[in-house]
Every structure is written in structure tokens, then in C-alpha cells.
Write an enzyme that holds these catalytic residues in place. Sequence first.
Site, PDB file in Angstrom:
ATOM      1  N   ASN A  29       5.401   8.650 -25.642  1.00  0.00           N
ATOM      2  CA  ASN A  29       4.659   9.868 -25.336  1.00  0.00           C
ATOM      3  C   ASN A  29       4.250   9.758 -23.868  1.00  0.00           C
ATOM      4  O   ASN A  29       3.293   9.063 -23.535  1.00  0.00           O
ATOM      5  CB  ASN A  29       3.433   9.963 -26.255  1.00  0.00           C
ATOM      6  CG  ASN A  29       2.657  11.244 -26.051  1.00  0.00           C
ATOM      7  OD1 ASN A  29       2.971  12.048 -25.177  1.00  0.00           O
ATOM      8  ND2 ASN A  29       1.627  11.432 -26.850  1.00  0.00           N
TER       9      ASN A  29
ATOM     10  N   ARG B  35       8.091  12.339 -27.627  1.00  0.00           N
ATOM     11  CA  ARG B  35       7.278  13.502 -27.955  1.00  0.00           C
ATOM     12  C   ARG B  35       7.408  14.486 -26.796  1.00  0.00           C
ATOM     13  O   ARG B  35       7.145  14.138 -25.648  1.00  0.00           O
ATOM     14  CB  ARG B  35       5.825  13.078 -28.104  1.00  0.00           C
ATOM     15  CG  ARG B  35       4.954  14.224 -28.482  1.00  0.00           C
ATOM     16  CD  ARG B  35       3.521  13.806 -28.672  1.00  0.00           C
ATOM     17  NE  ARG B  35       2.779  14.898 -29.251  1.00  0.00           N
ATOM     18  CZ  ARG B  35       1.534  14.807 -29.659  1.00  0.00           C
ATOM     19  NH1 ARG B  35       0.898  13.677 -29.564  1.00  0.00           N
ATOM     20  NH2 ARG B  35       0.928  15.845 -30.163  1.00  0.00           N
TER      21      ARG B  35
ATOM     22  N   HIS C  42       0.676  20.462 -32.108  1.00  0.00           N
ATOM     23  CA  HIS C  42       0.385  19.498 -33.184  1.00  0.00           C
ATOM     24  C   HIS C  42       1.383  19.656 -34.334  1.00  0.00           C
ATOM     25  O   HIS C  42       1.096  19.280 -35.483  1.00  0.00           O
ATOM     26  CB  HIS C  42      -1.026  19.694 -33.787  1.00  0.00           C
ATOM     27  CG  HIS C  42      -2.159  19.252 -32.914  1.00  0.00           C
ATOM     28  ND1 HIS C  42      -3.391  19.846 -32.965  1.00  0.00           N
ATOM     29  CD2 HIS C  42      -2.256  18.274 -31.988  1.00  0.00           C
ATOM     30  CE1 HIS C  42      -4.210  19.257 -32.105  1.00  0.00           C
ATOM     31  NE2 HIS C  42      -3.542  18.303 -31.493  1.00  0.00           N
TER      32      HIS C  42
ATOM     33  N   ARG D 127     -12.134  21.933 -25.191  1.00  0.00           N
ATOM     34  CA  ARG D 127     -11.493  23.252 -25.049  1.00  0.00           C
ATOM     35  C   ARG D 127     -12.293  24.314 -25.804  1.00  0.00           C
ATOM     36  O   ARG D 127     -12.783  24.058 -26.907  1.00  0.00           O
ATOM     37  CB  ARG D 127     -10.071  23.236 -25.602  1.00  0.00           C
ATOM     38  CG  ARG D 127      -9.117  22.361 -24.828  1.00  0.00           C
ATOM     39  CD  ARG D 127      -7.687  22.575 -25.332  1.00  0.00           C
ATOM     40  NE  ARG D 127      -6.811  21.538 -24.840  1.00  0.00           N
ATOM     41  CZ  ARG D 127      -6.040  20.773 -25.606  1.00  0.00           C
ATOM     42  NH1 ARG D 127      -6.031  20.927 -26.904  1.00  0.00           N
ATOM     43  NH2 ARG D 127      -5.276  19.858 -25.072  1.00  0.00           N
TER      44      ARG D 127
ATOM     45  N   GLU E  72       1.705  10.702 -36.214  1.00  0.00           N
ATOM     46  CA  GLU E  72       2.721  11.440 -35.463  1.00  0.00           C
ATOM     47  C   GLU E  72       3.832  10.519 -34.976  1.00  0.00           C
ATOM     48  O   GLU E  72       5.003  10.901 -34.941  1.00  0.00           O
ATOM     49  CB  GLU E  72       2.054  12.154 -34.275  1.00  0.00           C
ATOM     50  CG  GLU E  72       1.196  13.320 -34.721  1.00  0.00           C
ATOM     51  CD  GLU E  72       0.119  13.708 -33.717  1.00  0.00           C
ATOM     52  OE1 GLU E  72      -0.881  12.967 -33.603  1.00  0.00           O
ATOM     53  OE2 GLU E  72       0.287  14.734 -33.047  1.00  0.00           O
TER      54      GLU E  72
END
Length: 413
Positions: free
Chosen positions: A15, A105, A194, A255, A398
Amino acid sequence: MACYEWRIMNILVINAGSSSIKYQLMDIEDVHHCALLASGLVEKIGEPSGRAIHKTFVGDQERKFTEERHFSEHREGMSRVVTLLTDKKMGVIHDAAEIHGVGHRVLSCGEVYRDTVLVTPQVKDTIREFFPLGPLHNPANLLGIEVSQEFFPHAPQVAVFDTAFHQTMPPKAFLYAVPYEWYTKYRLRRYGFHGTSHKFIAQETAEFLGRPLAETSLISIHLGNGCSMAAVRNGQCVDTSMGVTPLEGLMMGTRSGDIDPAALEYIMGQTGMDIHQMVDALNKQSGLKGVCGVNDMREVVESAAAGQPQAETALEMFVYRIQKYIGAYMAVLPRLDAVVFTAGIGQNSAPVRARICQDLVHLGLCLDDAKNAVPANEPRAIQKAGAPIQILVLPTNEELQIALETKQIITGR
Ligand code: ADP
């Protein structure tokens, strides 16, 4: 080096961010037969002082190595990853050639791919095409692929897109109510993110419930630093809370989530901020942090319990937004088997889960307080006996999902 009878394939999961490379090396056969051999992070690449953290897992033994030093660019960071993985003391393989595939990813491929793909020059062009829609992530993801191709030229590289799982959403869910040509000309629509986590959770839910995935409907609630929800009907995503960027939807650590777009113009007029500063503030200075000053949910819960009013307000807002989305997703799903909590907050915060469920008994969410309070890393059900809807806590993974899909692409299975 770990050695198992079922040892099939070493998959490196990468990633790559704008100043970091996160990695995991897994020895994998399937979701039930996999061993994490090593994991780590090279961070603050390009900054004066960077850091590498490398962990190995051999048998029951976990070892950790930390190094503070400058990494001028991703190539140097990846070079360190390779030397750490193959190091005589800290390594878990002898040679980079023992890595059989690399799964990356990648944030966004727009509508081009609905699934994981082998990296080809065309795939790289597509990732590049979507730089404007994923300016923080796609360039770094592509850089990660290119550097990895240099270091592991023998290994197939696979791209796993965070948007792919949401490609089954119908137009009524993914379109914004704006001039249509913004979609046709500029590709403006809700893509969702996601996706790798929501897909993993959908599969795990089906397995936990003992149902085929194609007959499993759920609301997946991923609450980490980033937060998002997905409505999954018979194994397929029909709606999700994030939009053209990960800024839309739930209130998150830093956020804002959903906000009236005209509020931006008003605050920009009041403060003199330009649009870049505004979007930056909505991404990094808002959410829990914006309302109560901290973005770590543990601190928010503690401060709220200690009577700090802004922390209590932030927590109430966080919970309320999730409750509204649960209501909305129940309305669009004809049948619902489970509501599933996952990621850092979802898996670990009993008080947050309790607050979310407490006003939703009329919708069939009947939480068992004692089951909810037990800390555990295992998949578990926390609803009352006989409740109409299962409430599950399932750990997401993940990296494992990326490794599994990488192996599937490489072996053609
Ligand atoms: P990321 O999105 O970076 O992968 P994680 O899934 O690790 O994030 O989740 C990070 C969030 O999980 C943080 O807000 C952290 O406070 C929260 N968290 C972790 N453990 C707990 C806990 N025991 N109680 C409440 N929140 C927790």
C-alpha cells in the site's frame, strides 16, 4: 523461515502512499490457510528524518525492528523493504525471487474495472487517467507498482482497486443530481471507497451466518480513521456512503462527511480561504477533530465520559450520522440479515456500538449489552437471543483480501 505443509505462495501486499510504503508478506493458500510472515512500514519518505518499522512473525515469535533514517524516495524505501525481508537476522525469505506475486492497493479505476486485474501497461494508463479523481493516492499507488516491478521483475503485479466492489451500484445510487454531462464528460459520480474491506466483510458475514454470499444481505459499517458504510444486497453493493472522493458520507476522524456545498462558499468568503485550503480543512481539520479537538475515538469516549461537553457533542454527531445511514440502507434493502461493525472503532469500541444501537430497537437492532461489552478479536454476534437482525463484530483484513485476490489472478482460480 516459516514452513507449512500447505505452503503455496508468498504474496507481498503493498500500500504505497505519497510518503510511505506499507507492506505485508503472506504465505497463503486460502482465507483459512495463511500465515503473516512479516509486516512493516517505511514512512516520511522525502522528509529529513524517515523511519522503517519491520516486524516478523515466525511460529509464535514476533520480532520488531525500528530504524530512523532518511529515505530520499520510494525506490530507496522499497530497497530497504527488500533488504529487511531477505536479511539474515530480520528476514523471512532468502531472496526476492521467493516472492511469487505482489498485490497493490490502488485507490481508483473509475468505471473501467469491476474487479482485480493483472497489471499491464494498459492498467497503468488507466490508473494514470484517474490521477485527477484520486490526486493524493493514485500517483503514489502507480509509483509503488513501478518501483515494485523494478525490484520483483519475476513476480506478477496485481492491482486491487478500492472502488471495484462498489461498481455494482445502480445509477440512482451513484449519480449526483447535477448536470448530466458532468458525469458523461468529467466522470463525476459516486465511486465509494473501502471496497476491499466491505467485500471482505460481506464474505465473512456469509460464512459466519452459514449462507451463500449470493443470498446474504447486510449493512457493513467500517469505522476506522476513515469511516464508511455499504448496503449489500445478495452479496452485491447497492449503495455506499463515500462519494467521488472519500470525503462524503459519515463523520470521520478528521473528515467532515456530508456537508451543504454552499457552506464552502460562505466560509471561504468569511475567512479568505481558497478552495484548496477549504478542501484540506474538510479532510484534515474536521470530523471529530474539528468538533472536539481530538480524532482518536478512545480519547473522545473518555472525554465524553468525563463530562467534556464538546466531546459528548462530537460523539453524538458521529453516532447520529451512522444511525441515519442505517435507516436509509434498511429502506433500500428488501431483506436484511446482519448489521456488521468492523475496523478500529467498529471492532473495539463497545460504547460506540451501544450508542448506535440503543435507539434502533424499533428497527430490529436489539443489542445484548453483556455480549457487546466482552472485548474479543474473534468474529462474534452481539444481538439478543431471538432478535430479528444479527448484529455482528467482524475483524476486517484488507491485506488478506488483497493477497487472496492476487493469488486468484496469478493462479487463474
Ligand atoms: P485506519 O482507517 O487508519 O485503518 P483503524 O481501523 O486502525 O484506522 O482505526 C483507527 C481508529 O480506531 C482510531 O480512531 C482509534 O481511536 C480507534 N480505536 C482503536 N481501538 C479503539 C478502542 N479500543 N476504542 C475506541 N476506539 C478505538
